[in-house]
Design a protein around this motif. Structure first.
Motif, PDB file in Angstrom:
ATOM      1  N   SER A  46       5.376  -0.622  -4.868  1.00 56.28           N
ATOM      2  CA  SER A  46       4.168  -1.034  -5.787  1.00 56.28           C
ATOM      3  C   SER A  46       3.849  -1.980  -5.106  1.00 56.28           C
ATOM      4  CB  SER A  46       3.861  -0.467  -7.073  1.00 56.28           C
ATOM      5  OG  SER A  46       4.747  -1.566  -7.679  1.00 56.28           O
ATOM      6  N   PHE A  47       2.926  -2.811  -5.437  1.00 55.76           N
ATOM      7  CA  PHE A  47       2.652  -3.806  -5.061  1.00 55.76           C
ATOM      8  C   PHE A  47       1.386  -4.649  -6.380  1.00 55.76           C
ATOM      9  CE2 PHE A  47       2.634  -3.069  -0.796  1.00 55.76           C
ATOM     10  CZ  PHE A  47       3.539  -3.946  -0.306  1.00 55.76           C
ATOM     11  N   ALA A  48       1.664  -5.650  -7.061  1.00 54.77           N
ATOM     12  CA  ALA A  48       1.280  -5.986  -8.219  1.00 54.77           C
ATOM     13  C   ALA A  48       0.561  -7.581  -8.124  1.00 54.77           C
ATOM     14  CB  ALA A  48       2.562  -6.197  -9.410  1.00 54.77           C
ATOM     15  N   VAL A  49      -0.579  -7.016  -8.674  1.00 51.23           N
ATOM     16  CA  VAL A  49      -1.472  -8.816  -8.616  1.00 51.23           C
ATOM     17  C   VAL A  49      -1.501  -8.747 -10.482  1.00 51.23           C
ATOM     18  CG1 VAL A  49      -3.660  -9.857  -8.999  1.00 51.23           C
ATOM     19  CG2 VAL A  49      -2.878  -8.219  -6.868  1.00 51.23           C
ATOM     20  N   LYS A  50      -0.227  -9.973 -10.905  1.00 49.54           N
ATOM     21  CA  LYS A  50       0.452 -10.020 -12.285  1.00 49.54           C
ATOM     22  C   LYS A  50       0.667  -9.301 -12.659  1.00 49.54           C
ATOM     23  CE  LYS A  50      -4.008 -13.664 -13.005  1.00 49.54           C
ATOM     24  NZ  LYS A  50      -4.215 -14.454 -12.701  1.00 49.54           N
ATOM     25  N   THR A  51      -0.249  -8.117 -13.810  1.00 49.12           N
ATOM     26  CA  THR A  51       0.409  -7.149 -14.544  1.00 49.12           C
ATOM     27  C   THR A  51       0.459  -6.118 -14.459  1.00 49.12           C
ATOM     28  OG1 THR A  51      -0.877  -7.143 -16.701  1.00 49.12           O
ATOM     29  CG2 THR A  51       1.727  -8.549 -16.728  1.00 49.12           C
ATOM     30  N   GLU A  52      -0.194  -5.595 -13.091  1.00 48.03           N
ATOM     31  CA  GLU A  52      -1.687  -5.033 -12.673  1.00 48.03           C
ATOM     32  C   GLU A  52      -0.676  -4.051 -11.407  1.00 48.03           C
ATOM     33  OE1 GLU A  52      -3.820  -1.285 -12.731  1.00 48.03           O
ATOM     34  OE2 GLU A  52      -3.064  -3.148 -14.039  1.00 48.03           O
ATOM     35  N   ALA A  53      -0.725  -3.064 -11.013  1.00 47.22           N
ATOM     36  CA  ALA A  53       0.363  -2.577  -9.950  1.00 47.22           C
ATOM     37  C   ALA A  53      -0.494  -1.532  -9.338  1.00 47.22           C
ATOM     38  CB  ALA A  53       1.963  -1.900  -9.942  1.00 47.22           C
ATOM     39  N   THR A  54      -0.107  -1.423  -7.945  1.00 41.34           N
ATOM     40  CA  THR A  54      -1.240  -0.279  -7.447  1.00 41.34           C
ATOM     41  C   THR A  54       0.610   0.205  -6.172  1.00 41.34           C
ATOM     42  OG1 THR A  54      -3.318  -1.519  -6.727  1.00 41.34           O
ATOM     43  CG2 THR A  54      -2.504   0.576  -5.161  1.00 41.34           C
ATOM     44  N   LEU A  55       0.504   1.601  -6.816  1.00 39.49           N
ATOM     45  CA  LEU A  55       1.999   2.644  -5.910  1.00 39.49           C
ATOM     46  C   LEU A  55       1.106   2.720  -4.460  1.00 39.49           C
ATOM     47  CD1 LEU A  55       1.873   5.192  -8.370  1.00 39.49           C
ATOM     48  CD2 LEU A  55       3.645   3.005  -8.451  1.00 39.49           C
ATOM     49  N   VAL A  56       1.784   2.063  -3.728  1.00 39.63           N
ATOM     50  CA  VAL A  56       1.943   2.900  -2.601  1.00 39.63           C
ATOM     51  C   VAL A  56       1.329   3.695  -2.006  1.00 39.63           C
ATOM     52  CG1 VAL A  56       2.603   2.520   0.001  1.00 39.63           C
ATOM     53  CG2 VAL A  56       2.471   0.236  -1.861  1.00 39.63           C
ATOM     54  N   ASP A  57       0.759   4.400  -1.656  1.00 38.68           N
ATOM     55  CA  ASP A  57       0.598   5.736  -1.276  1.00 38.68           C
ATOM     56  C   ASP A  57       1.487   6.166   0.409  1.00 38.68           C
ATOM     57  OD1 ASP A  57      -0.257   8.454  -0.332  1.00 38.68           O
ATOM     58  OD2 ASP A  57      -2.501   7.932  -0.006  1.00 38.68           O
ATOM     59  N   PRO A  58       2.408   7.132  -0.011  1.00 43.39           N
ATOM     60  CA  PRO A  58       3.335   7.903   0.978  1.00 43.39           C
ATOM     61  C   PRO A  58       3.007   8.392   2.357  1.00 43.39           C
ATOM     62  CG  PRO A  58       3.435   9.279  -0.950  1.00 43.39           C
ATOM     63  CD  PRO A  58       2.427   7.892  -0.919  1.00 43.39           C
ATOM     64  N   PHE A  59       1.105   9.362   2.137  1.00 41.31           N
ATOM     65  CA  PHE A  59       0.834   9.625   2.894  1.00 41.31           C
ATOM     66  C   PHE A  59       0.176   8.852   4.145  1.00 41.31           C
ATOM     67  CE2 PHE A  59       1.270  12.424  -0.188  1.00 41.31           C
ATOM     68  CZ  PHE A  59       2.505  13.504   0.368  1.00 41.31           C
ATOM     69  N   SER A  60      -0.362   7.729   2.917  1.00 41.52           N
ATOM     70  CA  SER A  60      -1.347   6.954   4.300  1.00 41.52           C
ATOM     71  C   SER A  60      -0.315   6.065   5.370  1.00 41.52           C
ATOM     72  CB  SER A  60      -2.174   6.593   3.431  1.00 41.52           C
ATOM     73  OG  SER A  60      -3.249   6.706   3.026  1.00 41.52           O
ATOM     74  N   HIS A  61       0.552   5.832   4.777  1.00 38.68           N
ATOM     75  CA  HIS A  61       1.762   4.778   5.191  1.00 38.68           C
ATOM     76  C   HIS A  61       3.099   5.634   5.518  1.00 38.68           C
ATOM     77  CE1 HIS A  61      -0.659   1.725   4.168  1.00 38.68           C
ATOM     78  NE2 HIS A  61      -0.750   2.078   2.778  1.00 38.68           N
ATOM     79  N   GLN A  62       3.371   6.959   6.049  1.00 32.76           N
ATOM     80  CA  GLN A  62       4.118   7.794   6.533  1.00 32.76           C
ATOM     81  C   GLN A  62       5.218   6.793   7.779  1.00 32.76           C
ATOM     82  OE1 GLN A  62       2.207  11.137   7.949  1.00 32.76           O
ATOM     83  NE2 GLN A  62       2.840  12.066   6.330  1.00 32.76           N
ATOM     84  N   SER A  63       4.912   6.167   8.342  1.00 30.00           N
ATOM     85  CA  SER A  63       5.435   5.223   9.837  1.00 30.00           C
ATOM     86  C   SER A  63       6.348   4.446   8.451  1.00 30.00           C
ATOM     87  CB  SER A  63       4.915   4.691  10.676  1.00 30.00           C
ATOM     88  OG  SER A  63       5.062   3.675  11.384  1.00 30.00           O
ATOM     89  N   PHE A  64       5.853   3.537   7.684  1.00 28.47           N
ATOM     90  CA  PHE A  64       6.310   2.770   7.044  1.00 28.47           C
ATOM     91  C   PHE A  64       7.722   3.266   6.338  1.00 28.47           C
ATOM     92  CE2 PHE A  64       6.873   0.230   2.629  1.00 28.47           C
ATOM     93  CZ  PHE A  64       7.150  -0.929   3.207  1.00 28.47           C
ATOM     94  N   PHE A  65       7.362   3.930   5.640  1.00 34.32           N
ATOM     95  CA  PHE A  65       8.050   4.617   4.792  1.00 34.32           C
ATOM     96  C   PHE A  65       9.275   5.655   5.073  1.00 34.32           C
ATOM     97  CE2 PHE A  65       5.543   4.169   1.183  1.00 34.32           C
ATOM     98  CZ  PHE A  65       6.250   3.943   0.360  1.00 34.32           C
ATOM     99  N   ARG A  66       9.144   5.910   6.575  1.00 33.80           N
ATOM    100  CA  ARG A  66      10.292   6.189   7.644  1.00 33.80           C
ATOM    101  C   ARG A  66      10.677   5.442   7.438  1.00 33.80           C
ATOM    102  NH1 ARG A  66       7.261   9.972  10.232  1.00 33.80           N
ATOM    103  NH2 ARG A  66       6.630   8.312  11.583  1.00 33.80           N
ATOM    104  N   ILE A  67      10.728   3.986   7.969  1.00 31.54           N
ATOM    105  CA  ILE A  67      10.836   2.698   9.261  1.00 31.54           C
ATOM    106  C   ILE A  67      11.882   2.551   7.941  1.00 31.54           C
ATOM    107  CG2 ILE A  67      11.324   0.519   9.109  1.00 31.54           C
ATOM    108  CD1 ILE A  67       7.956   1.168  11.383  1.00 31.54           C
ATOM    109  N   MET A  68      11.439   1.798   6.868  1.00 37.61           N
ATOM    110  CA  MET A  68      11.924   1.417   5.406  1.00 37.61           C
ATOM    111  C   MET A  68      13.266   2.276   5.214  1.00 37.61           C
ATOM    112  SD  MET A  68      10.681  -1.606   4.550  1.00 37.61           S
ATOM    113  CE  MET A  68      10.976  -2.294   2.980  1.00 37.61           C
ATOM    114  N   ASN A  69      13.650   4.394   5.065  1.00 37.71           N
ATOM    115  CA  ASN A  69      14.082   4.632   4.115  1.00 37.71           C
ATOM    116  C   ASN A  69      15.449   5.041   4.860  1.00 37.71           C
ATOM    117  OD1 ASN A  69      13.285   5.525   1.768  1.00 37.71           O
ATOM    118  ND2 ASN A  69      11.490   7.530   3.000  1.00 37.71           N
ATOM    119  N   ASN A  70      15.265   4.216   6.708  1.00 34.93           N
ATOM    120  CA  ASN A  70      15.813   4.572   7.546  1.00 34.93           C
ATOM    121  C   ASN A  70      16.670   3.616   7.462  1.00 34.93           C
ATOM    122  OD1 ASN A  70      15.004   7.014   8.681  1.00 34.93           O
ATOM    123  ND2 ASN A  70      13.681   6.599  10.703  1.00 34.93           N
TER     124      ASN A  70
END
Length: 122
Positions: A46-70
Motif C-alpha cells: 500500500s501507499f499512504a498520503v498522511k493516514t489515507e492508504a491505497t492498496l496496490v492492485d496486484p493484477f495491474s502490477h503483476q510484474s512488480f509483485f513477481r519481482i518482489m516476491n522472487n
C-alpha cells in the motif's frame, strides 16, 4: 545481515521506490509485506498520503509483485528460514527500513477489511 542479504534489501527498496515514483507519485510512505509459512507465500502493498492508504492492485502490477516476491524468497532463503513475515517501509525522501518476524506470521497485516486502514501497525 550479511553483504548478500543487504544487497537484496537494497534491490527491494529500489524496486518499491520505482513503483512509488511511477504509479503512486505524491505518496508519503509505502508498505510492502511479504509472508511465507513454508508451504505458501504472498505479498501485499500500500501507499499512504498522511493516514489515507491505497492498496496496490496486484493484477495491474503483476510484474512488480513477481519481482518482489522472487527477491523476498531469495532473502528468506539467505536468512536460512522458510517461515518469515517481513515489511519493507519506504518514504518520500527515499529512506527505507525493513522488519522481520519469524513467529507471528500474521504481524503487520496490510488490509482494509474489518476496519483496517491499509497501513500496518508497526
Amino acid at each position: 545481515m550479511n553483504e548478500e542479504q543487504a544487497s537484496i534489501v537494497i534491490e527491494l527498496a529500489r524496486e518499491f521506490m520505482h513503483l512509488a515514483q511511477t504509479a503512486y507519485p505524491g505518496s508519503d510512505k509505502g508498505y510492502f509485506r511479504f509472508s511465507s509459512d513454508g508451504s505458501k507465500m504472498g505479498s501485499v502493498a500500500s501507499f499512504a498520503v498522511k493516514t489515507e492508504a491505497t492498496l496496490v492492485d496486484p493484477f495491474s502490477h503483476q510484474s512488480f509483485f513477481r519481482i518482489m516476491n522472487n527477491k523476498f524468497e531469495a532473502l528468506m532463503l539467505s536468512l536460512g528460514n522458510n517461515r518469515l513475515t517481513a515489511v519493507l517501509i519506504i518514504d518520500s525522501e527515499f529512506n527505507y527500513d525493513i522488519k522481520f518476524e519469524y513467529v507471528d506470521l500474521d504481524r503487520w497485516a496490510i488490509t482494509k477489511l474489518n476496519g483496517g486502514s491499509g497501513i500496518p501497525q508497526l
